[in-house]
Design an enzyme around this catalytic site. Structure first.
Site, short mmCIF file in Angstrom:
data_model
loop_
_atom_site.label_atom_id
_atom_site.label_comp_id
_atom_site.label_asym_id
_atom_site.label_seq_id
_atom_site.Cartn_x
_atom_site.Cartn_y
_atom_site.Cartn_z
N CYS A 45 21.15 24.80 47.43
CA CYS A 45 20.90 24.93 45.80
C CYS A 45 22.18 25.13 45.09
O CYS A 45 22.24 24.67 43.95
CB CYS A 45 20.07 26.38 45.84
SG CYS A 45 18.48 26.39 46.71
C1 BEZ Z 1 19.36 25.85 51.10
O1 BEZ Z 1 18.85 26.10 50.05
O2 BEZ Z 1 20.52 25.74 51.00
C2 BEZ Z 1 18.33 25.80 52.31
C3 BEZ Z 1 17.33 26.17 52.24
C4 BEZ Z 1 16.70 26.25 53.67
C5 BEZ Z 1 17.19 25.37 54.63
C6 BEZ Z 1 18.39 24.98 54.35
C7 BEZ Z 1 19.07 25.18 53.34
#
Ligand code: BEZ
Length: 211
Positions: A45
């Site tokens: 994100c």
């Molecule tokens: C992320 O948002 O970075 C993420 C979320 C779940 C699994 C891997 C990365």
């Protein structure tokens, strides 16, 4: 019930990093993107929000307002935005909705219980000036979205809205587009003065009309 293409995008009011927002007022008469993020302080994100901020001029050129949502509270968002700016060499210039009660996440069906009971998946909606849903994409949390592809689809959507053309597989801005089947060849010749190439009666190309 889950939203589908062509449905009216539901309006909502929400707390954001830019204060309280009424979604429709925020969008005004332009285009919009509403996209969800599984959680604050997560790596994928962080890169997505940074990339979106860096593409600010591209979204502005297309008259697209961006709005992100994550199910974390506002104080957490504010700290995270500092990290995004620092690590992605960006300035997050669009609001992040704080959605701890998951009102927006549920309204837009962004939580897919078989993926996670609590976090949203990566949903992205493009909303047209008519407030109808024009595009929905859903990625798993582990895959960051391709924002160049999002811009490419917006270009295609805007060409369709303005010129009654469609775009072929792998189309990129500047390449020939397709005359939609509802336009007769007789009308197409009048409508597209740059020329119509008829490969088959149902497969007709014309140069991108807005160039
Ligand atoms: C992320 O948002 O970075 C993420 C979320 C779940 C699994 C891997 C990365």
């Amino acid at each position: 019930m889950a939203l589908r293409l062509g449905d009216t995008a539901p309006n909502f009011k929400a707390q954001t990093t830019a204060g309280e927002i009424d979604f429709y007022e925020y969008l005004g008469n332009g285009w919009g993107i509403l996209f969800s993020h599984p959680a604050d302080y997560t790596p994928v994100c962080t890169t997505e929000l940074g990339k979106t901020a860096l593409l600010k001029d591209e979204f502005a050129k297309r008259n697209v307002k961006v709005l992100a949502v994550s199910v974390d509270p506002i104080d957490k968002h504010e700290g995270w935005v500092k990290d995004i700016n620092e690590t992605q060499n960006a300035t997050v210039n669009f609001p992040l909705i704080a959605d701890p009660e998951r009102k927006v996440a549920e309204l837009y069906d962004m939580i897919h219980p078989n993926a996670s009971a609590t976090a949203t998946v990566r949903s992205l909606f493009v909303i047209g000036p008519d407030k109808l849903v024009k595009l929905m994409i859903t990625y798993p949390a582990s895959t960051g979205r391709n924002f160049v592809e999002v811009l490419r689809v917006i270009d295609s959507l805007q060409l369709t809205a303005n010129y009654s053309v469609a775009t072929p597989a792998d189309w990129k801005a500047g390449e020939d587009v397709i005359v939609v089947p509802t336009v007769t060849t007789e009308d197409a010749v009048k409508k597209f003065p740059k020329g119509v190439k008829i490969v088959k009666p149902y497969l007709r190309y014309t140069p991108q009309p807005d160039l």
